[in-house]
Design a protein around this motif. Sequence first.
Motif, PDB file in Angstrom:
ATOM      1  N   VAL A  64     -17.432  12.759  10.705  1.00 43.69           N
ATOM      2  CA  VAL A  64     -17.883  14.104  11.075  1.00 43.69           C
ATOM      3  C   VAL A  64     -17.216  14.484  12.381  1.00 43.69           C
ATOM      4  O   VAL A  64     -17.170  13.682  13.320  1.00 43.69           O
ATOM      5  N   LYS A  65     -16.637  15.692  12.424  1.00 46.53           N
ATOM      6  CA  LYS A  65     -16.162  16.216  13.697  1.00 46.53           C
ATOM      7  C   LYS A  65     -16.641  17.652  13.809  1.00 46.53           C
ATOM      8  O   LYS A  65     -16.390  18.481  12.933  1.00 46.53           O
ATOM      9  N   ALA A  66     -17.365  17.930  14.864  1.00 47.84           N
ATOM     10  CA  ALA A  66     -17.880  19.278  15.074  1.00 47.84           C
ATOM     11  C   ALA A  66     -17.401  19.777  16.424  1.00 47.84           C
ATOM     12  O   ALA A  66     -17.325  19.019  17.382  1.00 47.84           O
TER      13      ALA A  66
ATOM     14  N   PRO B 233     -19.176  22.459  12.390  1.00 48.26           N
ATOM     15  CA  PRO B 233     -18.627  21.221  11.868  1.00 48.26           C
ATOM     16  C   PRO B 233     -17.335  21.527  11.116  1.00 48.26           C
ATOM     17  O   PRO B 233     -17.298  22.443  10.285  1.00 48.26           O
TER      18      PRO B 233
ATOM     19  N   ARG C 263     -17.008  17.237   7.457  1.00 49.22           N
ATOM     20  CA  ARG C 263     -18.396  16.891   7.147  1.00 49.22           C
ATOM     21  C   ARG C 263     -18.433  15.656   6.266  1.00 49.22           C
ATOM     22  O   ARG C 263     -18.250  15.742   5.069  1.00 49.22           O
ATOM     23  N   ARG C 264     -18.662  14.525   6.860  1.00 49.53           N
ATOM     24  CA  ARG C 264     -18.774  13.262   6.122  1.00 49.53           C
ATOM     25  C   ARG C 264     -17.564  13.065   5.203  1.00 49.53           C
ATOM     26  O   ARG C 264     -17.709  12.967   3.987  1.00 49.53           O
TER      27      ARG C 264
ATOM     28  N   LYS D  67     -12.055  12.396  19.560  1.00 48.59           N
ATOM     29  CA  LYS D  67     -13.069  11.409  19.185  1.00 48.59           C
ATOM     30  C   LYS D  67     -13.996  11.983  18.130  1.00 48.59           C
ATOM     31  O   LYS D  67     -14.416  13.130  18.234  1.00 48.59           O
TER      32      LYS D  67
END
Lengths: 256, 244, 225
Positions: free
Chosen positions: B14-16, B21, B24-25, B58
């Motif tokens: 996940v990167k928001a 987001p 998403r997974r 990250k």
Amino acid sequence: MSAANQISASVRPVDVAVETRPLPRLLAGLTVVTILGVIAGLYMALVYAGTDIDQGDVQRLFYIHMPAFFGAFLAFGATVIGGIMYLRTRHEKWDVLAVSGVEIGMAFAIINLVTGSIWARPIWNTWWTWDPRLTSEAIMVLTYAAYMMLRNGIENPEQRRRFSAVYGILAFVTVIVTLVIIRIRPDTIHPAVIGASPQNAQGTFELQATPGVSAALGVNMLVWGLLLPVTLLWYRIRLENFALHVDALKARLLER
Amino acid sequence: MTAPDAIIQTHALVKAFGLQPVLRRLDLSINRGDYVALLSPNGGGKSTLLRLLAGLSKPTSGRITVGGWELPAEAAAVRAQIGMVSHKVLLYENLSARENLRFFARLYNLPRAEAEARIETLLKRVGLARRQHDLVRTYSRGMQQRLSIARALLHDPHVLLFDEPYTGLDQDASRALDELLAEAHDEGHTIVMATHDLNRAATLASRVVILARGAVGFDRPSAELTPASLAAAYSEVTGMVTAR
Amino acid sequence: MKTPFLHSVASIVRKDLLVELRSRELITSMALFALLSILIFSFALELDRIAREEAIAGVLWVTVVFASVLGLNRSMAMERDQGNLDAMLLAPIDRSAIFAGKLAGNLVFSLVVGLALLPLMTVLYNRSLLEGWLLVVLLLGATGFSTVGTLLATMTVQTRARESLLPIVMLPIALPVLLAAVRASTSILTGSPFEDWIAWPQILLVLDVIYLVLCFLLFEFVIEE
């Protein structure tokens, strides 16, 4: 859609919603205590404490002047804690604490500057002088004004929070400098409150006087240095959380 | 879950950015020697994924491993086996080609003699040997991009990441780039290329992955695809007519 | 696996000096600015001999700091525009090595400008600035504001406002350094007794250490998403 909701939940901090509930009992109680405290503090400062023999009534400003600096110190300290915790956890509630600390701290620093200036007019015969301590406090206020500029100059919210955290930590150096400069620079004319004043200090704040003076200072320290900044911080955090909550609702609406 | 040949793996990634987001997974596994074309609409997360794989960014949550090393904990080990080329050239305009490569060779701690030999071969390979002493700002966009590939290959990385490398290139330069990529792939480098060029994806890559709504929406070996069938799949998965 | 710290720092400094040798962009703009600033001050202040001794340190420091702001913006914009900061981040080097390398380069440029100003101002203001302690103060002061400047410029080049934001965020943080540096220099130039001003270089040293530690720790957070 359910998968999307799941992600939104993991990304949205849950406690943002918590803070948007009706006024918590503790905060309501704290508000009442703070209001009573401010009234009591003003009574102690303006009536209960005896009039200073040398300086007259203008000395009474001191009961707010010095405690207000500690209020600012506490609020800017909250910014440092918010900044460090934000960089560690990347949880936006810490950024809310940090920005709230800056705004509340600015308010207290300005109270401190204005009361000091009014006091200085009759005692030093000038509103302002480029004394090391006064200069460093002016620098301090400018630094936090720059913090707000930096914040407003960044559009990406993640970057804004990260850079603000870094700047909020760095800015605290100017608070420390303001606090310690009369210990290391004896040529200031600003009197020290705790311990001996520099030899060329003009107009004292020393507590050699009656018990009334120390009592008045004690009460006002508690009110202006602790109760009032904490209460205001809490309200400011709630306000920021409301704003974030509205943003989140908007974002969710757009996602549909 | 762990394929024996997998060199890149992401799990529930996940990167928001703030409230949005982007991934998403995301679960993705890339094998050694794959040539993956990564497609998504603009803002669909392909650049974000590449930056995550390169350790430039990250993850909000989830796991990434590259060559068995975990990101971001073992970032230095991952960096040593990754080379990246983006649409920005990542070069110093006021240095010559050779000086640029020398600088990056130092950052990768290549022994001096080995570095000089490697720079020599790479400059020849990307066709810049004759102009190696000219400042990079005098180069054409295509030459700069070729030099950028030489930079990415400098430390002989296992994985090459390309973020829209064809941006701003004319036809000849694009063709030269096609060849360099194919060559690198033949040498055994694993390639992940973000692009919006459906034709290139279908014809050059060995595998096509389409990101949609922050997850893998389509994943097929390109042998099973024609440009036309890919275009159809793309608009079905992303709801967009073209990859632009 | 990781490139040694000092090796990476040295490579970055070398690269910055080489780029500067090729383009001379930084030093030219800094030097030209410094020259203009000195000239403007000298006729704006219309200094007599005594006023000159009092003001000369202020003129020197204001000029050096603003010239450095110019240099810092250029130096970090160079890393940003072609994505070179990313290229360095891709390499297996310590994040703090990037900071140390950029800081060392920026410090060298600030010192070059500062050192060039000393003989120049000696001639223009007819007061010798070539004193040992002034060099020490110059080094300490330049270290202080280059440190915060390098960190903050890395931040501001990533924002929309870019060049205009750096002086606003950098000057207040650098002001304690500047204040101490100006006080120390003025005392040195007016020939005050040693005991009266030695506290200022000491304060400078303490501030430098504080800023160096903080900026080294914080740098990682201004470059990584």
